[in-house]
Each structure stands twice: as structure tokens, then as C-alpha cells.
Motif scaffolding. Structure first.
Motif, PDB file in Angstrom:
ATOM      1  N   ARG A   1       0.828  -1.206   0.000  1.00 12.19           N
ATOM      2  CA  ARG A   1       0.000   0.000   0.000  1.00 12.19           C
ATOM      3  C   ARG A   1       0.869   1.266   0.000  1.00 12.19           C
ATOM      4  O   ARG A   1       0.572   2.234  -0.703  1.00 12.19           O
TER       5      ARG A   1
ATOM      6  N   ALA B   1       2.359   1.680  -3.506  1.00 14.67           N
ATOM      7  CA  ALA B   1       1.306   2.102  -4.428  1.00 14.67           C
ATOM      8  C   ALA B   1       0.994   3.584  -4.236  1.00 14.67           C
ATOM      9  O   ALA B   1       0.870   4.332  -5.218  1.00 14.67           O
ATOM     10  N   ASP B   2       0.900   4.036  -2.982  1.00 11.05           N
ATOM     11  CA  ASP B   2       0.635   5.452  -2.703  1.00 11.05           C
ATOM     12  C   ASP B   2       1.769   6.334  -3.218  1.00 11.05           C
ATOM     13  O   ASP B   2       1.526   7.384  -3.811  1.00 11.05           O
TER      14      ASP B   2
ATOM     15  N   ASN C   1      -3.597   0.079  -4.996  1.00  9.11           N
ATOM     16  CA  ASN C   1      -3.031  -1.127  -4.413  1.00  9.11           C
ATOM     17  C   ASN C   1      -3.355  -2.365  -5.267  1.00  9.11           C
ATOM     18  O   ASN C   1      -2.467  -3.183  -5.526  1.00  9.11           O
TER      19      ASN C   1
ATOM     20  N   SER D   1      -0.659  -4.857  -7.108  1.00 13.39           N
ATOM     21  CA  SER D   1      -0.737  -6.305  -6.872  1.00 13.39           C
ATOM     22  C   SER D   1      -0.758  -7.070  -8.195  1.00 13.39           C
ATOM     23  O   SER D   1      -0.081  -8.086  -8.347  1.00 13.39           O
TER      24      SER D   1
END
Length: 127
Positions: free
Chosen positions: A27, A30-31, A37, A41
Motif C-alpha cells: 500500500r 502504491a501510494d 493497491n 498487486s
């Protein structure tokens, strides 16, 4: 370096491994990259290929380059420069008794990654 079929590892596997080595939760990466997210993945599982911009952002967040990720995944064959400095540095790393075996492996991997990334960069500039 042993002969290997290219590409040998999915780019997503390399990204996941680098993220885990950096101790970054999915997470958080991704941020930092600006993607969802679930999308990260899918990239890590090899279901989606990231765009060049996304791959550059992932690489930057992992303190590496897209070229290094491509090289590690086997999409670009690394140059085989048999420079004496390279051999002696790797020998010194292997002989460093003050480091644990895991630390020696990690240090050698980082060094090879830099060498490979520079080789890719030189080839791209020459093309």
C-alpha cells in the motif's frame, strides 16, 4: 554469471522482491507511485505490465532504475565487462569477514545491479 534464458523472471516478481527488500508495504509503494493497491498487486503477480511512466515511478520509489529492473528480470542482457576492479571488489566483498553471509550477498547484488544498470544506460545512449 550463469547463462540464462531471457526473460527469466517476470518484471512483477522483481518489483515485489525489491519492495520486500526495501521493507515497503504494498500500500505504501502504491501510494508513493500514485497507483492503486490492486493495480500494484496485479503488476507484482505478472497479470499486468506497467507503463514506462509507472515503471519509472516504481523504480524511483525503490531507489533503483527501470533499466536495472529490466536487466534483473532478464529483458536486457547485461554487458560482460571483465574489469579487474569489478572482480577485485566482488572478491573483497566475499572476503569481508566482518559482514554476515546475507550482508555479503546483498552488497554483491547491489553492486552488480549498479554495474548492469550503467551498462544498459551506455547501450541506450549508443543506440
Amino acid at each position: 554469471m550463469p547463462d540464462r534464458a531471457y526473460p527469466h523472471t517476470s518484471l512483477g516478481e522483481i518489483i515485489r522482491r525489491q519492495r520486500e527488500l526495501a521493507a515497503l508495504p504494498m500500500r505504501q509503494l502504491a501510494d508513493a507511485v500514485g497507483i492503486s493497491n490492486p493495480y500494484l498487486s496485479q503488476i507484482e503477480r505478472g497479470l499486468r505490465e506497467p507503463s514506462e511512466a509507472v515503471l519509472d515511478a516504481i523504480a524511483e520509489s525503490l531507489a533503483t532504475t527501470a533499466d536495472a529492473l529490466y536487466t534483473e528480470a532478464g529483458y536486457v542482457e547485461p554487458e560482460t565487462d571483465d574489469e579487474p576492479e569489478a572482480v577485485s571488489l566482488l572478491d573483497a566483498i566475499k572476503a569481508a569477514e566482518e559482514l554476515t553471509p546475507a550482508q555479503r550477498r546483498a552488497l554483491a547484488e547491489v553492486y552488480r545491479g549498479f554495474v548492469d544498470a550503467n551498462a544498459v544506460r551506455r547501450r541506450r545512449k549508443g543506440a
